[in-house]
Structure formats: C-alpha cells, structure tokens
Motif scaffolding. Structure first.
Motif, short mmCIF file in Angstrom:
data_model
loop_
_atom_site.label_atom_id
_atom_site.label_comp_id
_atom_site.label_asym_id
_atom_site.label_seq_id
_atom_site.Cartn_x
_atom_site.Cartn_y
_atom_site.Cartn_z
N ASP A 100 -12.30 -9.81 -0.50
CA ASP A 100 -12.34 -8.61 0.03
C ASP A 100 -12.47 -9.33 2.18
O ASP A 100 -12.15 -9.53 3.36
CB ASP A 100 -12.51 -7.33 0.33
CG ASP A 100 -11.36 -6.64 -0.71
OD1 ASP A 100 -10.18 -7.30 -0.84
OD2 ASP A 100 -12.06 -5.79 -0.83
N ASP A 103 -10.99 -12.05 3.90
CA ASP A 103 -10.18 -11.63 4.03
C ASP A 103 -9.81 -10.50 5.36
O ASP A 103 -9.49 -11.18 5.97
CB ASP A 103 -9.17 -10.92 3.01
CG ASP A 103 -8.26 -11.09 1.66
OD1 ASP A 103 -8.23 -12.65 1.53
OD2 ASP A 103 -8.15 -10.78 0.97
N ALA A 104 -11.10 -10.00 5.14
CA ALA A 104 -11.50 -9.63 6.34
C ALA A 104 -11.72 -10.13 7.58
O ALA A 104 -11.66 -10.79 8.32
CB ALA A 104 -12.58 -8.79 6.07
N MET A 107 -9.03 -11.71 9.04
CA MET A 107 -8.55 -11.30 10.35
C MET A 107 -8.77 -10.64 11.64
O MET A 107 -8.73 -11.31 12.21
CB MET A 107 -7.69 -9.66 9.24
CG MET A 107 -7.49 -8.49 10.28
SD MET A 107 -6.82 -6.88 9.25
CE MET A 107 -6.23 -8.16 8.06
N VAL A 108 -10.68 -10.34 11.15
CA VAL A 108 -11.06 -10.39 11.85
C VAL A 108 -11.45 -11.76 12.95
O VAL A 108 -10.96 -11.65 14.62
CB VAL A 108 -12.46 -9.85 11.98
CG1 VAL A 108 -12.77 -9.06 13.15
CG2 VAL A 108 -12.15 -8.17 11.01
N LEU A 167 -16.59 -4.84 16.60
CA LEU A 167 -16.33 -6.29 16.03
C LEU A 167 -17.34 -7.07 15.46
O LEU A 167 -16.87 -8.08 14.28
CB LEU A 167 -14.71 -6.56 16.56
CG LEU A 167 -13.37 -5.90 16.76
CD1 LEU A 167 -12.57 -6.48 17.31
CD2 LEU A 167 -12.87 -5.58 14.87
N PHE A 170 -19.08 -6.10 13.22
CA PHE A 170 -18.25 -5.60 11.87
C PHE A 170 -18.36 -7.57 11.21
O PHE A 170 -18.97 -7.85 9.71
CB PHE A 170 -17.32 -5.90 11.88
CG PHE A 170 -16.24 -5.57 10.50
CD1 PHE A 170 -16.62 -4.61 9.20
CD2 PHE A 170 -15.08 -5.90 10.26
CE1 PHE A 170 -15.86 -4.47 8.26
CE2 PHE A 170 -14.73 -5.66 9.44
CZ PHE A 170 -14.59 -5.20 8.58
N MET B 107 -6.54 -4.44 16.27
CA MET B 107 -6.07 -5.94 15.50
C MET B 107 -6.73 -4.94 13.47
O MET B 107 -5.78 -5.92 13.17
CB MET B 107 -7.95 -6.35 15.62
CG MET B 107 -8.16 -7.78 14.84
SD MET B 107 -9.68 -8.39 14.86
CE MET B 107 -9.08 -9.25 16.90
N VAL B 108 -7.47 -4.40 13.52
CA VAL B 108 -7.42 -4.23 12.00
C VAL B 108 -6.33 -3.23 10.84
O VAL B 108 -5.49 -4.18 10.96
CB VAL B 108 -9.01 -3.62 11.79
CG1 VAL B 108 -8.79 -3.55 9.61
CG2 VAL B 108 -10.13 -4.30 12.25
N GLY B 111 -3.00 -5.16 11.61
CA GLY B 111 -2.25 -6.58 10.99
C GLY B 111 -2.81 -5.61 9.27
O GLY B 111 -2.38 -6.74 8.38
N LEU B 112 -3.74 -4.95 8.81
CA LEU B 112 -2.76 -4.34 7.40
C LEU B 112 -1.77 -3.54 7.46
O LEU B 112 -1.26 -3.51 5.94
CB LEU B 112 -4.21 -3.50 7.54
CG LEU B 112 -5.21 -3.18 6.60
CD1 LEU B 112 -6.03 -4.44 6.02
CD2 LEU B 112 -6.65 -2.65 6.74
N GLY B 163 -5.60 -2.67 -0.69
CA GLY B 163 -6.44 -3.16 -1.30
C GLY B 163 -7.77 -3.58 -0.78
O GLY B 163 -8.33 -3.92 -1.55
N ASN B 164 -7.65 -3.76 -0.17
CA ASN B 164 -8.97 -4.38 0.66
C ASN B 164 -9.68 -3.55 0.51
O ASN B 164 -9.69 -2.50 1.78
CB ASN B 164 -8.74 -5.02 1.90
CG ASN B 164 -9.71 -5.77 2.30
OD1 ASN B 164 -11.22 -5.69 2.28
ND2 ASN B 164 -9.66 -7.29 2.84
N ALA B 165 -11.18 -3.02 0.26
CA ALA B 165 -11.93 -1.91 0.07
C ALA B 165 -12.63 -2.21 1.34
O ALA B 165 -12.49 -0.77 2.11
CB ALA B 165 -12.95 -2.03 -1.01
N LEU B 167 -11.94 -3.49 4.44
CA LEU B 167 -11.42 -2.90 5.59
C LEU B 167 -11.28 -2.24 5.56
O LEU B 167 -11.05 -1.41 6.76
CB LEU B 167 -10.19 -3.72 5.61
CG LEU B 167 -10.53 -5.73 6.37
CD1 LEU B 167 -9.44 -6.66 6.21
CD2 LEU B 167 -11.06 -5.78 7.37
#
Lengths: 246, 246
Positions: A100, A103-104, A107-108, A167, A170, B107-108, B111-112, B163-165, B167
């Motif tokens: 996770d 993946d985050a 993306m960010v 962001l 984060f 963005m998030v 993107g999800l 599924g990404n806890a 994010l």
DNA sequence: CTCGGCGATATTGTATACGCTTTCCCGCTA
DNA sequence: TAGCGGGAAAGCGTATACAATATCGCCGAG
C-alpha cells in the motif's frame, strides 16, 4: 544514579534547573518527537522494539504524560504501534502495508513531478544536489543510518516544492514508513535508492521536463520496491485462525 | 447539578456506575472521538468554535486527560487547531489549505478510480447506491448535516474499495477537511455534491469503465471546488506586517 | 518430567492536584 | 469620556498518585 538524561537540544533549563516548570515545553516535545522519529527512521530502533514509557520519560527527563502524548502522535504517523495494555513498540509493517505504501508513493510522488518541474528554483536544485551528494558520501562511508535519513528527506523536500503542503506532509509520512519497510524487508547492504538516481532525477527537473521526471520517479520507486524481499515472515502470532479454521 | 453527561454509546457503565474504573476505555474514547468528529463534519460545531477541555470533560464524563488525548488526535487530523496556551478550536481552513485539499483529492481520488472500477462488487454497488439514495433524501428533507456526512462517507467508502488502506484513510481525512472548507467557503443552500453525480459515477463503475469514472470524478470535484466562494476573509490578525512593512 | 494454577512484579490507564500564563473586568487618571 | 493599569479569575501544561491488568516465575500435583 540513573539520572543520565540526554538533552535533545542544548538548553540550559531557563526555569532555573527545576524540570518542567517553564511553559515552553512545546519545542522540547517537538525535539523529543524528532529524536525518537529519527531513531526509528535510521534503524537505530528496529521494528518490534518495545518503547516503555518509564524508560523514555527517564531518558528525556520529562514525565510520562509528555511521553504518552508523543507516543500517540507517533502512533498516528504509523511509526509506532500502540497495543492496548501492552504499551508501544516500533511498528513492524506487514507485506500488505508495504505494498500500500509503495502504491501510494507511486501515485502521489509521480503525480507531483510535473508541478515540481514547473516550480523548482535554482536554490531548490542546489539544496537537493547537496543532499544527494551527502547521501552518496554517507553510503560510501558505510553510514547507512545517515543515508536512509537523507534519502527520505530528499523525497520529502522534493514534494514540498510542489507547493501543496497537504500532499507534501503525506509524502513525508510515506517516506518514514518506507524506511521501516526497508528495515524489515530490505536486503542488508542494498539500500533503497540507487546512488545516482536522485541526481539523474534532478537533471530532468532542471530541464523542466515534468513528464520524463515522472516516468523516472516511477521507475525509481519500482526499483526500490523490487529490491525488497517481501516474504510475510509471521514470527509472532502464527495466524492459527488462518492455518486451521481458514 | 451540572452532571448532565451524554452517553455517546448507550452503555450501562459495567463497572458499577463509578466513572472510569473499568479498563475498557478505549472504545469509549473512540466513541467520543467520533462524536466530536461528527459534530464538526456536520457543521454543528462551526469553524472557530472553541473547545474547552473542562466543558468537554464534563459533557462526556471523563477527565481532562482523556479529552486532551482525543483533542490531540483531532488536531493531527486537522479538524481542530491547538493553539499553545489558548486551547483547542475547530479549524478554520485558509484559502490555501482549501486549494491544497482539493488538489490532493483530485490527484488521489481520480487516480483511484481505475482500480476501484476493477474491484467493485455487487455488494459494494448496493451499499453505495443506498448511501447515495439516503443522501438525496436528506438533501430533499433539508437535513444538510446528514447530507454532508453521507457525502463524505460515500467518497471514503469508495476509496476503500481500491484495497489500499493507506490511501483510503488519506481520502477520508481529505473529505473531513472538505466538510470544514464547505462550512467556511460554501454558499448556503448549495451543498457540495450535486444530487445525481454520485449515482452517475456508480453507473460508470458498474460498467467497469475506470477511465470514464476517473474523468467524471475529476469534473465532480472541480464542480464542487468551483461552487465555493473563496475570498480569504481575514477577520482576525489583520496582517499588519503585510499591510505596512510589505 | 511436564502441565496447570497462583502470586509477585512490572507497566499501562486514569484521575487529580498544582503552577503558570493569559484574559477579562473594573477602577483610576488625564 | 476614553485610555491605561492592576487584580482576580479562568484555563491550559505538567507532574504525580493510585488502580487495574498483563506478564513472568515458582511451586505443586499428576
């Protein structure tokens, strides 16, 4: 005689030496937080290590109240895990959490690159090049702790250039957690970031090529993730549920 | 006589009525946290409202220690602001923060969408449709508080499907903050999300069209942001420095 | 020899007490 | 009458004390 207390920030106790009577404890708390945070990020405190409140309060010379506050903040940042009646320990990320987090970051951090390329200044570039240089030096000198911290700081600093404080914060948190993930699943001797990746990235950013920087960052993060050996080592709590009833 | 204490969760005080003697205070803290959090998100506590520790400890029937812990957590979630010697108050987001939050959501959440479209199940769709329906009902009935909370919950739930806890938790936080932003910069009577936007989005997701869902989410968020009137009302702290010394 | 129960210890959870800082109100003075 | 200063009160920051509970070692029984 167990009064050996580390003064996180050389401070001559302006209240007269009596501990904790002056109200400016906010900075002190901040310093202690960074102190513990750094120790975790630099792997001087390994995942699973227990953090007893008494010990910490003794080390830092404040009472348990302040320590608890800091511990709770660290827990919300996912650096320590707070088990209800068992106290605090350095978080041991699971394989799912590791996925996770990366993946985050994918993306960010990648999504931020175009904006960073647009906004980056000469001063930013200089500071980042210096960080990258110091990171390489530390790596060469075998000081893994320093290198890990500098690498996380590099990514965090980069995110801040985007101008989006939310962001950026984060990303900083994700980098801290990545450091923990490296401690658990990383192969010794092979640090996360390749030596020259950061410099190459800065080259693209200097040229204002946001798209290329994004692609490179994506490869960079994929490379780090690929270098991990994620094998779900379930040392404690052997998942009896899953073995039997599962 | 000021013992009027709201029991957040109908609980007959298993310890015998004596407050705080049983150790299961964790659930109670969680309940109080949600209680305050909901009040803020639903605009029953408006930005700038002061949250005195004594008052809260009296209302919820626990000591200031527990209240402080909850307040600090809320501060880290950016729902309340902790001023060093002045106590806690509901955060009043600045215009910059508002922009950051919506950019981050852009963005998030966008993107999800592809991953959500890939993973969404029939049960998910049913639950989300129900939430969207209840949101519309609340909006029609004039219950803005409920509608706002349901809208935030919808976006949060959607993010969890990815599924990404990590994010998903971030999105939930962003949605909570968005609720605060609406309270400050939103026009009365015009709620954030359009009535049928959420249903339309579910249609795209059901069809597995992640890219179209992403584009729609982007427009959706842009529409919300555009509906705000961001005007940097600097009521307090008139920025004398900027006015004079420039 | 091993397993189960029991008590001592260590450690966290919660509340409360105290000091300091800020704030607000009221009286004083120009 | 308006501005200023002092004092009282209120609220936050910190430490400490007490209570509840989990852990660990020990002893006895099978």
């Amino acid at each position: 005689m167990n009064q050996r207390q580390v003064d996180t920030e050389r401070k001559p106790a302006p209240g007269g030496g009596r501990p904790g009577k002056n109200g400016d404890g906010a900075e002190r708390h901040e310093a202690i937080h960074r102190s513990i945070s750094d120790a975790i990020i630099e792997h001087r405190l390994k995942p699973g290590a227990r953090l007893r409140e008494d010990a910490l309060s003794e080390v830092f010379g404040i009472s348990r109240t302040g320590i608890r506050k800091i511990l709770q903040r660290l827990a919300l940042e996912q650096l320590v895990t707070l088990t209800p009646r068992r106290g605090a320990s350095v978080t041991r990320p699971t394989a799912d959490e590791a996925k996770d987090v990366f993946d985050a970051r994918q993306m960010v951090e990648c999504g931020l690159m175009p904006e960073v390329a647009r906004r980056i200044t000469a001063a930013d570039l200089e500071a980042l090049r210096d960080m990258a240089r110091r990171e390489r030096q530390a790596l060469k000198a075998g000081e893994q702790s320093t290198a890990i911290k500098l690498s996380a700081a590099f990514h965090g600093r980069l995110a801040h250039i985007s101008g989006n404080a939310t962001l950026a914060a984060f990303v900083e948190q994700l980098c801290s957690r990545s450091s923990l993930i490296l401690a658990v699943y990383g192969n010794a001797g092979h640090l996360g970031c390749e030596s020259h990746d950061h410099d190459d990235l800065l080259g693209y950013l200097e040229g204002g090529d946001g798209e290329r920087a994004r692609a490179f960052m994506s490869r960079h993060l994929k490379a780090i993730e690929a270098s991990l050996s994620i094998h779900e080592e379930e040392s404690e709590a052997p998942d009896l549920y899953e073995i039997f009833s599962g």
